[in-house]
Design a protein around this motif. Sequence first.
Motif, short mmCIF file in Angstrom:
data_model
loop_
_atom_site.label_atom_id
_atom_site.label_comp_id
_atom_site.label_asym_id
_atom_site.label_seq_id
_atom_site.Cartn_x
_atom_site.Cartn_y
_atom_site.Cartn_z
N VAL A 74 0.84 -1.20 0.00
CA VAL A 74 0.00 0.00 0.00
C VAL A 74 0.87 1.25 0.00
O VAL A 74 1.81 1.36 0.79
N ILE A 75 0.55 2.19 -0.88
CA ILE A 75 1.15 3.52 -0.86
C ILE A 75 0.20 4.47 -0.14
O ILE A 75 -1.00 4.50 -0.45
N VAL A 76 0.72 5.23 0.79
CA VAL A 76 -0.06 6.30 1.43
C VAL A 76 0.63 7.61 1.11
O VAL A 76 1.76 7.86 1.54
N SER A 77 -0.02 8.44 0.31
CA SER A 77 0.54 9.76 -0.01
C SER A 77 0.06 10.78 1.01
O SER A 77 -1.06 10.69 1.51
N GLY A 78 0.91 11.72 1.34
CA GLY A 78 0.51 12.76 2.28
C GLY A 78 0.53 12.32 3.72
O GLY A 78 -0.38 12.62 4.50
N VAL A 79 1.58 11.59 4.11
CA VAL A 79 1.70 11.14 5.50
C VAL A 79 2.17 12.31 6.35
O VAL A 79 3.34 12.65 6.37
N VAL A 122 4.09 -1.05 3.58
CA VAL A 122 3.63 0.32 3.36
C VAL A 122 4.74 1.21 2.82
O VAL A 122 5.86 1.22 3.35
N ALA A 123 4.40 1.98 1.78
CA ALA A 123 5.28 3.03 1.27
C ALA A 123 4.69 4.37 1.66
O ALA A 123 3.54 4.66 1.34
N LEU A 124 5.46 5.17 2.37
CA LEU A 124 4.98 6.45 2.89
C LEU A 124 5.55 7.58 2.03
O LEU A 124 6.77 7.68 1.84
N GLY A 125 4.66 8.43 1.54
CA GLY A 125 5.10 9.56 0.75
C GLY A 125 4.62 10.87 1.34
O GLY A 125 3.50 10.96 1.84
N ALA A 126 5.47 11.88 1.29
CA ALA A 126 5.13 13.24 1.73
C ALA A 126 6.33 14.13 1.44
O ALA A 126 7.43 13.65 1.15
N ARG A 127 6.12 15.43 1.55
CA ARG A 127 7.24 16.35 1.37
C ARG A 127 8.14 16.39 2.59
O ARG A 127 9.32 16.70 2.50
N SER A 128 7.59 16.04 3.75
CA SER A 128 8.35 16.10 5.00
C SER A 128 9.17 14.82 5.20
O SER A 128 8.65 13.81 5.69
N LYS A 129 10.43 14.85 4.81
CA LYS A 129 11.29 13.67 4.88
C LYS A 129 11.45 13.16 6.30
O LYS A 129 11.38 11.96 6.56
N ASP A 130 11.67 14.05 7.25
CA ASP A 130 11.93 13.64 8.62
C ASP A 130 10.74 12.89 9.21
O ASP A 130 10.90 11.86 9.89
N LEU A 131 9.54 13.41 8.97
CA LEU A 131 8.35 12.79 9.55
C LEU A 131 8.11 11.39 8.98
O LEU A 131 7.87 10.44 9.73
N GLY A 187 -2.50 -1.18 -3.46
CA GLY A 187 -3.43 -0.13 -3.09
C GLY A 187 -2.76 1.22 -2.96
O GLY A 187 -1.55 1.32 -2.69
N LEU A 188 -3.54 2.26 -3.20
CA LEU A 188 -3.07 3.65 -3.09
C LEU A 188 -4.09 4.43 -2.28
O LEU A 188 -5.29 4.41 -2.59
N VAL A 189 -3.62 5.12 -1.24
CA VAL A 189 -4.47 6.03 -0.48
C VAL A 189 -3.97 7.44 -0.74
O VAL A 189 -2.86 7.81 -0.36
N ASN A 190 -4.80 8.25 -1.39
CA ASN A 190 -4.47 9.65 -1.67
C ASN A 190 -5.02 10.52 -0.56
O ASN A 190 -6.20 10.86 -0.54
N THR A 191 -4.15 10.87 0.38
CA THR A 191 -4.59 11.70 1.50
C THR A 191 -3.86 13.03 1.56
O THR A 191 -4.12 13.87 2.43
N ALA A 192 -2.92 13.26 0.63
CA ALA A 192 -2.16 14.51 0.62
C ALA A 192 -3.07 15.70 0.29
O ALA A 192 -3.98 15.59 -0.52
N TYR A 193 -2.79 16.83 0.93
CA TYR A 193 -3.59 18.03 0.66
C TYR A 193 -2.84 19.26 1.15
O TYR A 193 -1.91 19.17 1.96
N ILE A 194 -3.26 20.41 0.63
CA ILE A 194 -2.96 21.69 1.27
C ILE A 194 -4.28 22.41 1.47
O ILE A 194 -5.25 22.14 0.76
N HIS A 195 -4.33 23.28 2.45
CA HIS A 195 -5.60 23.94 2.76
C HIS A 195 -5.80 25.23 2.00
O HIS A 195 -6.89 25.52 1.52
#
Length: 259
Positions: free
Chosen positions: A8-13, A32-41, A85-93
């Motif tokens: 499973v890929i989760v984008s926007g962790v 699980v593959a975790l994707g986000a701009r925040s490398k440390d998190l 599977g892919l979960v698209n949860t990334a967002y900006i407000h």
Amino acid sequence: MLLKDKVVIVSGVGPGMGQALARIAAAEGARVALGARSKDLIEEVAADIKAKGGQAIAVPTDISSAAACEAMAQATIDAFGTIDGLVNTAYIHGAWLPVDEADPEDYARVFDVNCLGAMRMAQAVIPTFKAKHDGAIINVSTMSTVNPFTGEGGYATGKGGLNVLSRHMANDFGKYGVRVNHTRMGWIGGKPVYDYIDRAVAAGGDRDQITAEITGRIPLGIIPPEDDCAKAVLFFLSDYARVVTGAVLDVNGGQYMAP
């Protein structure tokens, strides 16, 4: 386990439900593959998953870039051999402004991430799904697309586009055995919401009153816990939802009930 042996890929962790999605998916047996701009998190969350006996990789990803989304998909295949599977949860407000004061360029930036980012990620994984004639995509949206809140016009417009896109994905991807569904989230009892309450208290508000004002609009009478919200999303990745596609699930404790 609900997701045993799935990749499973989760984008926007992020610090909210994104990290809960990743942790719970791993606890339910997924790699699980975790994707986000925040490398440390994402590296911190991946390390925690591995410390608990799970399998995870962290891949810094900016979903505004098609190349970055493709690299995320390839890194997942390199690590785990496939994608299920892919979960698209990334967002900006975007800016908290009423529509008459909003900047169209801000709306465009939000739309690019909230809607088109999910499209880029879907296009990055679809070749793998086509090859195996199987796969599931979950797009995480918001209740404010159907129950407006002042200041959320840009955020909700991007997510509203995602709602429509989800149905078109379901229609177009079905012939490849790929299921696409989306969830509309309400208040989520995690760090972002509790940080919001803390700021309101710091500005002079009463914590109990603020919390009561929120829960007073929710029939279950609680701010839905982050982990429970994440589990509702992850259901769509499971084999229990193998014939469910093009659906929307409202996850909000009953605050908004679709007709």
